[in-house]
Design a protein around this motif. Sequence first.
Motif, PDB file in Angstrom:
ATOM      1  N   THR A 160       0.804  -1.223   0.000  1.00 48.34           N
ATOM      2  CA  THR A 160       0.000   0.000   0.000  1.00 48.34           C
ATOM      3  C   THR A 160       0.837   1.275   0.000  1.00 48.34           C
ATOM      4  OG1 THR A 160      -0.138   0.034   2.418  1.00 48.34           O
ATOM      5  CG2 THR A 160      -1.867  -1.164   1.241  1.00 48.34           C
ATOM      6  N   ILE A 161       2.134   1.170   0.194  1.00 51.55           N
ATOM      7  CA  ILE A 161       2.999   2.359   0.222  1.00 51.55           C
ATOM      8  C   ILE A 161       3.519   2.603  -1.193  1.00 51.55           C
ATOM      9  CG2 ILE A 161       5.082   3.390   1.203  1.00 51.55           C
ATOM     10  CD1 ILE A 161       4.740   1.478   3.595  1.00 51.55           C
ATOM     11  N   PRO A 162       3.103   3.691  -1.827  1.00 45.51           N
ATOM     12  CA  PRO A 162       3.467   3.916  -3.226  1.00 45.51           C
ATOM     13  C   PRO A 162       4.976   3.916  -3.494  1.00 45.51           C
ATOM     14  CG  PRO A 162       1.799   5.487  -2.532  1.00 45.51           C
ATOM     15  CD  PRO A 162       2.234   4.739  -1.310  1.00 45.51           C
ATOM     16  N   ALA A 163       5.751   4.509  -2.635  1.00 46.82           N
ATOM     17  CA  ALA A 163       7.190   4.615  -2.888  1.00 46.82           C
ATOM     18  C   ALA A 163       7.903   3.279  -2.747  1.00 46.82           C
ATOM     19  CB  ALA A 163       7.815   5.631  -1.926  1.00 46.82           C
ATOM     20  N   VAL A 164       7.318   2.357  -2.022  1.00 46.94           N
ATOM     21  CA  VAL A 164       7.977   1.085  -1.718  1.00 46.94           C
ATOM     22  C   VAL A 164       7.384  -0.072  -2.525  1.00 46.94           C
ATOM     23  CG1 VAL A 164       8.510  -0.504   0.179  1.00 46.94           C
ATOM     24  CG2 VAL A 164       8.457   1.934   0.594  1.00 46.94           C
ATOM     25  N   ARG A 165       6.188   0.117  -3.052  1.00 46.57           N
ATOM     26  CA  ARG A 165       5.454  -0.960  -3.723  1.00 46.57           C
ATOM     27  C   ARG A 165       6.266  -1.646  -4.823  1.00 46.57           C
ATOM     28  NH1 ARG A 165       0.802   1.664  -5.976  1.00 46.57           N
ATOM     29  NH2 ARG A 165       0.253   1.881  -3.808  1.00 46.57           N
TER      30      ARG A 165
END
Length: 157
Positions: free
Chosen positions: A49-54
């Motif tokens: 759910t974390i855009p930068a980590v996805r």
Amino acid sequence: MPDDLLEFVSGPPGYSAVWLWLGLALILAVIIWYAAVFVATLPSHRLRTIPAVRNLHARVLRHRFTRTVRRITDSHRRGELSDTAAGAALARTLRSFLHQATGRRAQYMQLRTVADGELAAAAPVLSALGDAQFNRASATDVDQLGEQTEELIRSWP
């Protein structure tokens, strides 16, 4: 520049400004380290759910599970695993990957449910792996199934 500000930036007389910048760099490194450890220990459902980590999470998952499939296939080729054991290990690895990548509990899903849902792309490979695992009379090539499993994991969206 006021004398107080100049003294703060350059440090008190007799001290080099390098120590100030080195201290700030060390503090920043510790903050980054703690943030990295925090993110690395989050469960998969939170990382998705974390855009930068996805995207990074997806790449790491694909790499990790591809390596596991390759190890299983190599063990089978060396004769360390039977067709049944290799088929079971590949199916378990693929189902674990699907669970980590999508959040769907693929380990507990019947093949029909997999084929009808969002995991449908994995159904043919899982079917062939089930045949290799449970049908001793099967002429399934487990090494080829290992390659198909690896390709499926590598290309998973």
